[in-house]
Every structure is written in C-alpha cells, then in structure tokens.
Design an enzyme around this catalytic site. Sequence first.
Site, PDB file in Angstrom:
ATOM      1  N   ASP A   8       0.870  -1.167   0.000  1.00  0.00           N
ATOM      2  CA  ASP A   8       0.000   0.000   0.000  1.00  0.00           C
ATOM      3  C   ASP A   8       0.913   1.226   0.000  1.00  0.00           C
ATOM      4  OD1 ASP A   8      -2.325   1.528   0.069  1.00  0.00           O
ATOM      5  OD2 ASP A   8      -3.252   0.352   1.643  1.00  0.00           O
ATOM      6  N   GLU A  10       0.075   4.408   2.396  1.00  0.00           N
ATOM      7  CA  GLU A  10      -0.137   5.322   3.517  1.00  0.00           C
ATOM      8  C   GLU A  10       0.717   4.988   4.735  1.00  0.00           C
ATOM      9  OE1 GLU A  10      -3.917   5.386   1.047  1.00  0.00           O
ATOM     10  OE2 GLU A  10      -2.574   3.832   1.836  1.00  0.00           O
ATOM     11  N   HIS A  60      -2.061   0.086  -4.043  1.00  0.00           N
ATOM     12  CA  HIS A  60      -2.471   1.428  -3.630  1.00  0.00           C
ATOM     13  C   HIS A  60      -3.049   2.223  -4.796  1.00  0.00           C
ATOM     14  CE1 HIS A  60      -2.521   5.361  -1.772  1.00  0.00           C
ATOM     15  NE2 HIS A  60      -1.837   5.832  -2.801  1.00  0.00           N
ATOM     16  N   HIS A 104      -1.877   0.631   6.554  1.00  0.00           N
ATOM     17  CA  HIS A 104      -2.397   1.682   7.430  1.00  0.00           C
ATOM     18  C   HIS A 104      -3.525   1.124   8.294  1.00  0.00           C
ATOM     19  CE1 HIS A 104      -5.903   1.706   4.826  1.00  0.00           C
ATOM     20  NE2 HIS A 104      -5.052   1.655   3.820  1.00  0.00           N
ATOM     21  N   HIS A 116      -8.355   4.376   6.810  1.00  0.00           N
ATOM     22  CA  HIS A 116      -9.541   4.064   6.024  1.00  0.00           C
ATOM     23  C   HIS A 116      -9.617   2.557   5.866  1.00  0.00           C
ATOM     24  CE1 HIS A 116      -6.328   4.316   2.958  1.00  0.00           C
ATOM     25  NE2 HIS A 116      -7.051   3.468   2.231  1.00  0.00           N
ATOM     26  N   GLU A 135      -7.579  -3.318   6.735  1.00  0.00           N
ATOM     27  CA  GLU A 135      -7.370  -3.991   5.452  1.00  0.00           C
ATOM     28  C   GLU A 135      -6.467  -5.215   5.596  1.00  0.00           C
ATOM     29  OE1 GLU A 135      -6.075  -1.027   2.666  1.00  0.00           O
ATOM     30  OE2 GLU A 135      -7.941   0.126   2.841  1.00  0.00           O
TER      31      GLU A 135
END
Length: 287
Positions: A8, A10, A60, A104, A116, A135
Amino acid sequence: MKIYLSSDMEGTAGVVDWEQCRPTGPDYPYYRDLLQREVNAAIEGALDAGATQFVVNDSHGRMANLRPDELAGGARYLSGRHKPLYMMQGLDASFDAVFFVSYHGSMSACAATLSHTYNPLAVAEVRLNGELAGESAINALVALGHRVPVALITGDRTTAEELSPFCPGARAAVVKESVNRFAADSLHPQQACELIRDQAREAVRALRERDESVRRLPAIALPATLTVRFRNPDLAEMATWITGVRRGGAGETDRDDPTMVTLTDEDPIRLYRTFVTVVLLTRGIAE
C-alpha cells in the site's frame, strides 16, 4: 522460498497527507520513491535470509506506483486496477509467506495516519468475527484460503496492533507513531528501511527454521463473518443487492442497524470476493 508482497502507501514513513499518495500531488514523486525503498528493503531482508522468488502486488490507488525496473530481487510486478482479488491478486498456495508493506490502520481506529478501510467515502467500520479489522486482517482471509502465513507487516503501531489478533506470529516493522489521522512521528527513511530489512530477514529466517509461531496460518475461525458499517443507510441497502449480504449487524444490539450489513461464509476467499464486490458496488453511489 517464495514471498508474496502486497504494498500500500499510507504506511510509509513520512507520509501524512493524501496529496503525498496521489499522482496529482506535487510531492507524490518523492513519497513514491520512499515507498519503493521500503518495498525493496522488505525484499532485501528476505533475500538475506534465503528467499529466492518474489511477487509484488501494487495495491495502492491506481495500483501503478512502483518502478518495475527498480524492484530488488528480480521481483515480478503485478500492477493495474480492477483486479478480481484486488489487494491480494496473484496469491496462491505456491507461496511460503505474505508480506504487507506500508499498510495503514482501519477507518475507526484511534490515532492511525490516513486511516480508512478500502473506501473512506463509504465504509465506516469493518469487524471480522466481532474484532475490529483493518485492510490487513480482511486481506488475511485470502492468505488463510491458500494456507499461507502472514509473516510481516510494516506501517504505524496502530496498524501492527490491529493485525495482531488475526496473525499473532507476524513480525512488525513500526516505522512511525501516529499522532492523529493527519500527523505522525516517523523514523528517518534510512532507519525505517533498516528496520523493515531486519524484520523481513528475521521473518524468513524463522520460516526456514520452521518456527511454528511464524508458520501459523491466520487465526480466523470459519465460517467467518464480516460486519460492515457504512456511512449511511443508502449504501447498506445497495450492498444487500449482492447475494449473501444481509441487512443489519451480527449482534443483538445492532441486528436492526440500517447502516450495517453482514456477510458470512465458510470459504474465506469467497467471503473476501463478496466483500470486494460490496466495496466496488457502493463506490459508485459514495463518490
């Protein structure tokens, strides 16, 4: 030894703003380079411990953030949008371990930079078998389905702690401490890469030494249940158009909650596919 790496962005040390993660942002090229270094650090650490093959799934945004020619270890590069298995595309039973790099925290987590859960415009919270899930935990369903252990996660401390109930044997490289959703105290990029390299090396070494704590599959009881709380009832209603998605929560207190839906399946990969379908369907109305 074959390693699957889902990246990802973040969770990269120094990243604290959406514009740093978007190709339209003026600083994106710089932070994209920091992400590349962290991905390579994970590969290099695994190489040091004897891993020989790597697949990197760019997970991402538009899923085309890395420079293929700069990937370490001769890694294959899986990129592009609309993948059927999204952040876990390309994983199968031939892999020995899964790495989650630059992940994240979940949308409802406390002190998680750029938190998120798949779609911040639609999803307010996800629980897996009653436990708050980001996630990483949701993606671990696919690892469980293919019987591959999750051996490493990198990102902030909140992210590492969220994965722990589901993958207690995974090594964690905590490269930043989140202050809030838009601030963090990050390691110097060089130190962050050194930490990731060390933890990846130790994870693969433990796998090769058949350390059962690392070789454990995700601790997710089957049949598994995902409970999704949306930001408004319209999104929950749309989600129920998909077969197998029931309106309301999984518990007595939230069974009639109009913003929630419940998904249950004995097949973890099918459950993940259903969840991804829900995310993609509700994205249309949320945006």
